[in-house]
Structures are given as C-alpha cells and as structure tokens.
Design a protein around this motif. Structure first.
Motif, PDB file in Angstrom:
ATOM      1  N   GLN A 234       0.827  -1.205   0.000  1.00 54.60           N
ATOM      2  CA  GLN A 234       0.000   0.000   0.000  1.00 54.60           C
ATOM      3  C   GLN A 234       0.862   1.256   0.000  1.00 54.60           C
ATOM      4  OE1 GLN A 234       0.008  -2.537   2.076  1.00 54.60           O
ATOM      5  NE2 GLN A 234      -2.002  -3.016   2.936  1.00 54.60           N
ATOM      6  N   GLU A 235       1.950   1.215   0.744  1.00 57.75           N
ATOM      7  CA  GLU A 235       2.831   2.377   0.827  1.00 57.75           C
ATOM      8  C   GLU A 235       3.575   2.606  -0.478  1.00 57.75           C
ATOM      9  OE1 GLU A 235       4.036   2.366   5.530  1.00 57.75           O
ATOM     10  OE2 GLU A 235       4.898   0.816   4.239  1.00 57.75           O
ATOM     11  N   LEU A 236       3.946   1.511  -1.130  1.00 61.44           N
ATOM     12  CA  LEU A 236       4.611   1.647  -2.422  1.00 61.44           C
ATOM     13  C   LEU A 236       3.670   2.246  -3.458  1.00 61.44           C
ATOM     14  CD1 LEU A 236       7.061   1.187  -4.191  1.00 61.44           C
ATOM     15  CD2 LEU A 236       6.350  -1.189  -4.509  1.00 61.44           C
ATOM     16  N   LEU A 237       2.413   1.815  -3.438  1.00 65.56           N
ATOM     17  CA  LEU A 237       1.437   2.380  -4.361  1.00 65.56           C
ATOM     18  C   LEU A 237       1.165   3.846  -4.027  1.00 65.56           C
ATOM     19  CD1 LEU A 237      -0.300   1.592  -6.775  1.00 65.56           C
ATOM     20  CD2 LEU A 237      -2.132   0.975  -5.193  1.00 65.56           C
ATOM     21  N   VAL A 255      -5.042  -3.438  -0.558  1.00 60.33           N
ATOM     22  CA  VAL A 255      -4.096  -2.558  -1.238  1.00 60.33           C
ATOM     23  C   VAL A 255      -4.752  -1.246  -1.640  1.00 60.33           C
ATOM     24  CG1 VAL A 255      -2.656  -2.273  -3.297  1.00 60.33           C
ATOM     25  CG2 VAL A 255      -2.649  -4.447  -2.055  1.00 60.33           C
ATOM     26  N   SER A 256      -5.951  -1.335  -2.216  1.00 61.26           N
ATOM     27  CA  SER A 256      -6.568  -0.150  -2.817  1.00 61.26           C
ATOM     28  C   SER A 256      -7.234   0.790  -1.807  1.00 61.26           C
ATOM     29  CB  SER A 256      -7.594  -0.579  -3.873  1.00 61.26           C
ATOM     30  OG  SER A 256      -8.638  -1.342  -3.292  1.00 61.26           O
ATOM     31  N   LYS A 257      -7.863   0.269  -0.764  1.00 63.60           N
ATOM     32  CA  LYS A 257      -8.619   1.127   0.145  1.00 63.60           C
ATOM     33  C   LYS A 257      -7.751   2.141   0.886  1.00 63.60           C
ATOM     34  CE  LYS A 257     -12.895  -1.435   0.956  1.00 63.60           C
ATOM     35  NZ  LYS A 257     -13.782  -2.066   1.964  1.00 63.60           N
ATOM     36  N   PRO A 258      -6.594   1.745   1.437  1.00 62.75           N
ATOM     37  CA  PRO A 258      -5.775   2.765   2.110  1.00 62.75           C
ATOM     38  C   PRO A 258      -5.311   3.866   1.168  1.00 62.75           C
ATOM     39  CG  PRO A 258      -5.073   0.553   2.740  1.00 62.75           C
ATOM     40  CD  PRO A 258      -6.025   0.393   1.604  1.00 62.75           C
ATOM     41  N   VAL A 259      -5.010   3.504  -0.078  1.00 68.16           N
ATOM     42  CA  VAL A 259      -4.561   4.500  -1.049  1.00 68.16           C
ATOM     43  C   VAL A 259      -5.723   5.398  -1.448  1.00 68.16           C
ATOM     44  CG1 VAL A 259      -3.448   4.837  -3.287  1.00 68.16           C
ATOM     45  CG2 VAL A 259      -2.813   2.881  -1.870  1.00 68.16           C
ATOM     46  N   LEU A 262      -6.256   7.948   1.210  1.00 70.69           N
ATOM     47  CA  LEU A 262      -5.214   8.971   1.127  1.00 70.69           C
ATOM     48  C   LEU A 262      -5.551   9.997   0.055  1.00 70.69           C
ATOM     49  CD1 LEU A 262      -2.357   9.899   2.029  1.00 70.69           C
ATOM     50  CD2 LEU A 262      -1.444   8.423   0.226  1.00 70.69           C
ATOM     51  N   ALA A 263      -5.972   9.519  -1.132  1.00 72.54           N
ATOM     52  CA  ALA A 263      -6.279  10.418  -2.241  1.00 72.54           C
ATOM     53  C   ALA A 263      -7.482  11.308  -1.954  1.00 72.54           C
ATOM     54  CB  ALA A 263      -6.516   9.607  -3.514  1.00 72.54           C
ATOM     55  N   GLN A 264      -8.396  10.841  -1.087  1.00 68.60           N
ATOM     56  CA  GLN A 264      -9.599  11.613  -0.769  1.00 68.60           C
ATOM     57  C   GLN A 264      -9.377  12.629   0.340  1.00 68.60           C
ATOM     58  OE1 GLN A 264     -12.340   8.471   0.157  1.00 68.60           O
ATOM     59  NE2 GLN A 264     -12.535   7.795  -1.970  1.00 68.60           N
ATOM     60  N   ASP A 265      -8.234  12.554   1.000  1.00 67.36           N
ATOM     61  CA  ASP A 265      -7.939  13.497   2.071  1.00 67.36           C
ATOM     62  C   ASP A 265      -7.802  14.910   1.500  1.00 67.36           C
ATOM     63  OD1 ASP A 265      -6.294  15.078   4.046  1.00 67.36           O
ATOM     64  OD2 ASP A 265      -6.426  13.181   5.142  1.00 67.36           O
ATOM     65  N   SER A 266      -8.395  15.876   2.144  1.00 66.25           N
ATOM     66  CA  SER A 266      -8.379  17.252   1.640  1.00 66.25           C
ATOM     67  C   SER A 266      -6.977  17.843   1.613  1.00 66.25           C
ATOM     68  CB  SER A 266      -9.285  18.135   2.509  1.00 66.25           C
ATOM     69  OG  SER A 266      -8.847  18.134   3.869  1.00 66.25           O
ATOM     70  N   GLY A 271      -1.432  12.735  -6.973  1.00 61.53           N
ATOM     71  CA  GLY A 271      -2.294  12.425  -8.103  1.00 61.53           C
ATOM     72  C   GLY A 271      -3.655  11.942  -7.664  1.00 61.53           C
ATOM     73  N   THR A 272      -4.494  11.636  -8.645  1.00 58.49           N
ATOM     74  CA  THR A 272      -5.833  11.110  -8.381  1.00 58.49           C
ATOM     75  C   THR A 272      -5.781   9.578  -8.423  1.00 58.49           C
ATOM     76  OG1 THR A 272      -6.438  11.192 -10.732  1.00 58.49           O
ATOM     77  CG2 THR A 272      -6.913  13.135  -9.391  1.00 58.49           C
ATOM     78  N   PHE A 273      -6.709   8.956  -7.713  1.00 59.48           N
ATOM     79  CA  PHE A 273      -6.743   7.491  -7.619  1.00 59.48           C
ATOM     80  C   PHE A 273      -8.101   6.976  -8.033  1.00 59.48           C
ATOM     81  CE2 PHE A 273      -7.453   3.509  -5.242  1.00 59.48           C
ATOM     82  CZ  PHE A 273      -6.404   2.766  -5.748  1.00 59.48           C
ATOM     83  N   GLN A 274      -8.101   5.944  -8.868  1.00 58.14           N
ATOM     84  CA  GLN A 274      -9.355   5.309  -9.302  1.00 58.14           C
ATOM     85  C   GLN A 274      -9.188   3.803  -9.224  1.00 58.14           C
ATOM     86  OE1 GLN A 274     -10.767   6.461 -13.218  1.00 58.14           O
ATOM     87  NE2 GLN A 274     -11.964   4.609 -13.431  1.00 58.14           N
ATOM     88  N   ALA A 275     -10.108   3.124  -8.547  1.00 63.11           N
ATOM     89  CA  ALA A 275     -10.086   1.672  -8.429  1.00 63.11           C
ATOM     90  C   ALA A 275     -11.312   1.094  -9.094  1.00 63.11           C
ATOM     91  CB  ALA A 275     -10.020   1.255  -6.962  1.00 63.11           C
ATOM     92  N   ASP A 276     -11.126   0.252 -10.096  1.00 66.66           N
ATOM     93  CA  ASP A 276     -12.242  -0.380 -10.811  1.00 66.66           C
ATOM     94  C   ASP A 276     -12.442  -1.804 -10.303  1.00 66.66           C
ATOM     95  OD1 ASP A 276     -12.510   1.911 -12.325  1.00 66.66           O
ATOM     96  OD2 ASP A 276     -11.164   1.159 -13.903  1.00 66.66           O
TER      97      ASP A 276
END
Length: 276
Positions: A234-237, A255-259, A262-266, A271-276
């Motif tokens: 998660q930290e590497l991502l 892996v995806s939820k912690p990242v 982080l991306a949603q934090d004000s 960069g932006t993060f998108q998980a499909d």
C-alpha cells in the motif's frame, strides 16, 4: 537508495546516440497498423527495444509521432509478449522455451483491450519487454536462469530492480520522441504492474499508471532488495500516487482502500486514484 543503488548514474546513461529505429515487416495481423521498433541501450552493454504500434498512415514516423496525443506504454512479461508477437507481429515469440511460454487467456484479453486504444485519433501503443523477458530472454534451462538471477544479487541488486531501470529508459526514449503536450501512460498487468508503478516514482514525465491484477503476496511481487523491510504494498502504491495519477483494476481491498482514503484526504497534493 538501498533498493536501487546498482542503477547506473543518470549522467552516464546513453541517450539519442544509441537509438536505432526499424519498421517491422509483419506476416499477419491487421493491415491497418504499422510497427516501428526502437532499439536503444538501457545501460552500457545492455541493448533492448520497444515496439511502437501506430495506425497505418502515409506520413513519415517523425511527423506522425509529433502529432500523437497519447501513448500507452505496456510493460510486458514473456507470456504477454508471446501473445503480442503472435497476434500483432505474426511471428513466434523469440526466447528460451522456459522463459517465453505461449500466451494464456488472460494475456489474450489484456492485449486485446490495449489494442483498442489505437481506435482513438492521435493514440498509439508501445510494447516493452525488459531484460530477461520476451525478445530479450536469456538462453538456458531453469538452472541457468537461476544462476543469472543470482549474479545480479552478487553486485547488490536484483533482476527486477534492473527491469525497473529498463522501464524508466523506455519512458525516456519515448518521451524524447513525443511532443510536449502528448500524454504518456504506463500500463502493467500482474507482477509487471509493480514494475510500472515503481518506474513512475522516478520518472516525472508519466501522466498516469494503469495497473491490472496487482499481486499482493510477497512471493508474487517483484523482488527489490530491502524494499519489504521499509514498504508495504500500500505504501509503495502511495508513493506512485504521490508522483502521478493511478488507476487500478482487480486490486485487493487491502491494497486499494488505504490509497483511496489517502487520495480523498483534503490535504492530499498528489495524483488522483481510481479503483475499478
């Protein structure tokens, strides 16, 4: 530095002087595309190549590349390269049988999806197999392959660490050919998705990384010296996300939820993060 200390100094890396371009003759595949192979030196005595797949046109290569709006650089393993060589180039994969297996169903589906980018105007696809894979496979049986991998460890690195360097060099070579507004996206599947993710940490000219089926277990991820002592997946991502935009498909929630949080934090400025 502890993970990638064996990388060549940036100042000694060959640039334009090592580049050679050839147009490949294909025995099958769509007549609507043309493939140019860019040969370059990843480092001294290590020659590799990246294939640039374009829609067929009358203009010369330099003119067509300068007009590109985006390019997807796919980091291929031996299975994906085998599928690409058969489907696009119309030839059998080059390399030792232990290293270049025939493409599987997942590789077929993944490659088909990547080729769809050519339908868009101003888009191109680049396919790159780093050292020891695809056309750059090392000869020898499984015992010989193990001996080669151990040689990297004797000089304080791993083959996966040097493959990240190869990906970085492919990014640099393609970026040199593109016009400034053109976007470059790194694409990886499975284990090679991590190679793409790490390469993007060190290259500022990557507009996004698109990662499919990121493996989480230690046995399935690339081997980087000392990395597991310092960084969880998660930290590497998250490091990759700090440098560029990230899109994941098929990544586990661990892996995806912690990242994503982080991306949603004000306060986040990456960069932006998108998980499909």
């Amino acid at each position: 530095q502890r993970c990638f200390a064996a990388w060549p100094p940036e100042t000694t890396t060959p640039r334009h002087e090592s580049l050679r371009i050839e147009t490949l003759e294909r025995s099958s595949g769509s007549p609507d595309i043309v493939v140019h192979r860019l040969h370059f030196d990843s480092e001294q005595f290590v020659s590799v190549s990246v294939d640039l797949v374009l829609r067929a046109g009358d203009a010369d290569l330099s003119s067509r590349v300068s007009e590109l709006k985006s390019i997807n650089l796919v980091v291929a393993d031996s299975e994906l390269w085998s599928e690409y060589a058969s489907t696009v180039l119309g030839v059998a994969a080059v390399g030792d049988a232990t290293n270049a297996k025939s493409g599987d169903d997942k590789s077929t589906v993944f490659l088909k999806k990547q080729l769809e980018v050519l339908q868009a105007d101003g888009a191109a696809l680049a396919v790159f197999a780093p050292r020891g894979t695809g056309p750059h496979s090392w000869k020898g049986d499984s015992k010989k392959q193990t001996q080669i991998r151990r040689r990297f460890q004797l000089i304080g690195t791993t083959v996966d660490s040097m493959r990240v360097w190869d990906v970085r060099r492919a990014v640099q070579i393609l970026r040199q050919q593109l016009s400034d507004p053109a976007q470059l996206h790194l694409v990886g599947n499975g284990k090679n998705a991590w190679l793409a993710a790490v390469a993007a940490v060190f290259e500022s000219d990557v507009d996004s990384v698109r990662l499919t089926s990121l493996p989480e277990s230690r046995d399935e991820r690339p081997v980087f010296l000392n990395a597991d002592r310092s960084l969880a997946p998660q930290e590497l991502l998250a490091l990759t996300l700090h440098r560029t935009n990230v899109v994941t498909t098929g990544a586990t929630a661990d892996v995806s939820k912690p990242v994503a949080r982080l991306a949603q934090d004000s306060r986040w400025r990456g960069g932006t993060f998108q998980a499909d």
